[in-house]
Scaffold this motif. Sequence first.
Motif, short mmCIF file in Angstrom:
data_model
loop_
_atom_site.label_atom_id
_atom_site.label_comp_id
_atom_site.label_asym_id
_atom_site.label_seq_id
_atom_site.Cartn_x
_atom_site.Cartn_y
_atom_site.Cartn_z
N LEU A 24 0.83 -1.21 0.00
CA LEU A 24 0.00 0.00 0.00
C LEU A 24 0.86 1.25 0.00
N HIS A 25 1.87 1.28 0.86
CA HIS A 25 2.75 2.45 0.92
C HIS A 25 3.61 2.56 -0.33
N GLY A 26 4.18 1.44 -0.75
CA GLY A 26 5.16 1.49 -1.84
C GLY A 26 4.58 1.79 -3.19
N LEU A 27 3.34 1.36 -3.44
CA LEU A 27 2.74 1.57 -4.76
C LEU A 27 1.91 2.85 -4.84
N PHE A 214 14.21 -13.47 -10.49
CA PHE A 214 14.16 -13.22 -9.05
C PHE A 214 13.52 -11.86 -8.76
N ASN A 215 13.90 -10.84 -9.52
CA ASN A 215 13.34 -9.50 -9.33
C ASN A 215 11.83 -9.50 -9.60
N LYS A 216 11.45 -10.14 -10.69
CA LYS A 216 10.03 -10.16 -11.06
C LYS A 216 9.19 -11.01 -10.11
N ASN A 217 9.84 -11.87 -9.34
CA ASN A 217 9.09 -12.75 -8.44
C ASN A 217 8.28 -11.96 -7.41
N VAL A 218 8.74 -10.75 -7.09
CA VAL A 218 7.98 -9.94 -6.14
C VAL A 218 6.57 -9.67 -6.67
N LEU A 219 6.42 -9.57 -7.99
CA LEU A 219 5.11 -9.35 -8.58
C LEU A 219 4.24 -10.60 -8.43
N SER A 220 4.86 -11.76 -8.55
CA SER A 220 4.12 -13.01 -8.36
C SER A 220 3.63 -13.13 -6.92
N VAL A 221 4.43 -12.68 -5.97
CA VAL A 221 4.03 -12.70 -4.56
C VAL A 221 2.80 -11.81 -4.35
N ILE A 222 2.84 -10.61 -4.93
CA ILE A 222 1.72 -9.68 -4.78
C ILE A 222 0.46 -10.25 -5.44
N ALA A 223 0.64 -10.87 -6.60
CA ALA A 223 -0.51 -11.45 -7.29
C ALA A 223 -1.13 -12.58 -6.46
N ARG A 224 -0.30 -13.44 -5.92
CA ARG A 224 -0.81 -14.59 -5.17
C ARG A 224 -1.42 -14.19 -3.83
N GLU A 225 -0.72 -13.34 -3.09
CA GLU A 225 -1.13 -13.03 -1.73
C GLU A 225 -2.22 -11.96 -1.66
N LEU A 226 -2.24 -11.04 -2.63
CA LEU A 226 -3.17 -9.92 -2.55
C LEU A 226 -4.14 -9.88 -3.73
N GLY A 227 -4.10 -10.90 -4.58
CA GLY A 227 -5.05 -10.98 -5.69
C GLY A 227 -4.80 -9.98 -6.80
N ALA A 228 -3.62 -9.41 -6.89
CA ALA A 228 -3.33 -8.38 -7.89
C ALA A 228 -3.33 -8.99 -9.30
N ASP A 229 -3.90 -8.26 -10.24
CA ASP A 229 -3.88 -8.72 -11.63
C ASP A 229 -2.64 -8.14 -12.33
N ILE A 230 -1.49 -8.53 -11.82
CA ILE A 230 -0.22 -7.99 -12.31
C ILE A 230 0.56 -9.14 -12.93
N ASP A 231 1.10 -8.90 -14.12
CA ASP A 231 1.79 -9.93 -14.89
C ASP A 231 3.28 -9.59 -14.94
N PRO A 232 4.16 -10.46 -14.41
CA PRO A 232 5.60 -10.18 -14.47
C PRO A 232 6.11 -9.93 -15.89
N LYS A 261 -5.08 -3.76 -10.57
CA LYS A 261 -6.06 -3.82 -9.48
C LYS A 261 -5.54 -4.78 -8.41
N ILE A 262 -5.63 -4.34 -7.14
CA ILE A 262 -5.22 -5.16 -6.01
C ILE A 262 -6.43 -5.28 -5.08
N PRO A 263 -7.28 -6.28 -5.30
CA PRO A 263 -8.55 -6.39 -4.57
C PRO A 263 -8.40 -6.43 -3.06
N GLU A 264 -7.38 -7.13 -2.56
CA GLU A 264 -7.22 -7.26 -1.11
C GLU A 264 -6.94 -5.93 -0.43
N LEU A 265 -6.48 -4.94 -1.20
CA LEU A 265 -6.22 -3.61 -0.64
C LEU A 265 -7.23 -2.58 -1.13
N ASP A 266 -8.20 -3.05 -1.95
CA ASP A 266 -9.16 -2.13 -2.57
C ASP A 266 -8.40 -0.98 -3.24
#
Length: 320
Positions: A24-27, A214-232, A261-266
């Motif tokens: 939330l803070h970083g984006l 490895f760098n792009k994996n952070v996007l996969s974490v956000i997608a999995r944990e927070l439901g973000a529709d973000i594609d590495p 969109k990051i549904p878990e953070l609205d």
Amino acid sequence: MSPFLLTRTLPEDATDAALRADVLHGLTRTPKALPPKWFYDARGSELFEEITRLPEYYPTRAEREILAVRASEIAAVSGARTLVELGSGSSEKTRHLLDELHGLHSYVPVDVSESALTGAAESLLAERPGLNVHALIADFTRGLALPGTPGPRLVAFLGGTIGNLLPAERAVFLRSVRSLLAPGDALLLGTDLVKDEGVLVRAYDDASGVTAAFNKNVLSVIARELGADIDPDDFDHVALWDREQEWIEMRLRARSALNVKIPELDLEVSFEAGEEMRTEVSAKFRQEGVRTELAEAGMVLTHWWTDTEGRFALSLATAS
């Protein structure tokens, strides 16, 4: 005491809460940024292990060389009866120290990952049945209370991980370490050193693309944990050397304009084409700079060891 104790100092939901707060803070800040700790889910940890074996990535090999050659000297100088390791992970490199600390009573690994701590403890106790392991599930960047183990204590912070902290964060961290040190205790600190720009950039942008994954994996974490529709695949890996700050920056660059969109953070986040998000800072150091930062935190640098090529350093410091 039992040969293995595990103490949780973080709430069960601490990791999830921290991820939400950091995303939330970083984006929503300008420029966008995420802390590098979110690289390290199971897949990220596998990728990092692969990185450490790449020909371009020298820090792990250089630090292991120092430990292999100097562990007996470090052990003799510290006289430690307790070894505390911050960010211990698999505790792999620490084995050099454990082998040489002949009077060692306790090993205190500190990590946010319970599975990493229990896995490392099981392996170590199988090899060293006389060792006491008191693991802490804790975030060492937020202050730390150590268990009552015998001194002197050697607090190890290896891998050059201190370079991932910004200067103000390093100052806070080093002061917190200083607060843990009783007379006779010491800090063993691993720092990557300033060197040729080409060598540095290649270490963070390897030809086989492992660091990019490895760098792009952070996007996969956000997608999995927070439901973000973000594609590495919508981002490019960027690594560059900042000569003024003397650090490597890793970034992710949007290939085109995006709305995420990051549904878990609205939350909905827009990226412009070519916009870069910083995912890691990896500061490189000089001996005098390390000495100064330690002094400002109330410690004095007493020993300095490097690998044969002078790429990486381990330093020993005591309370001043």
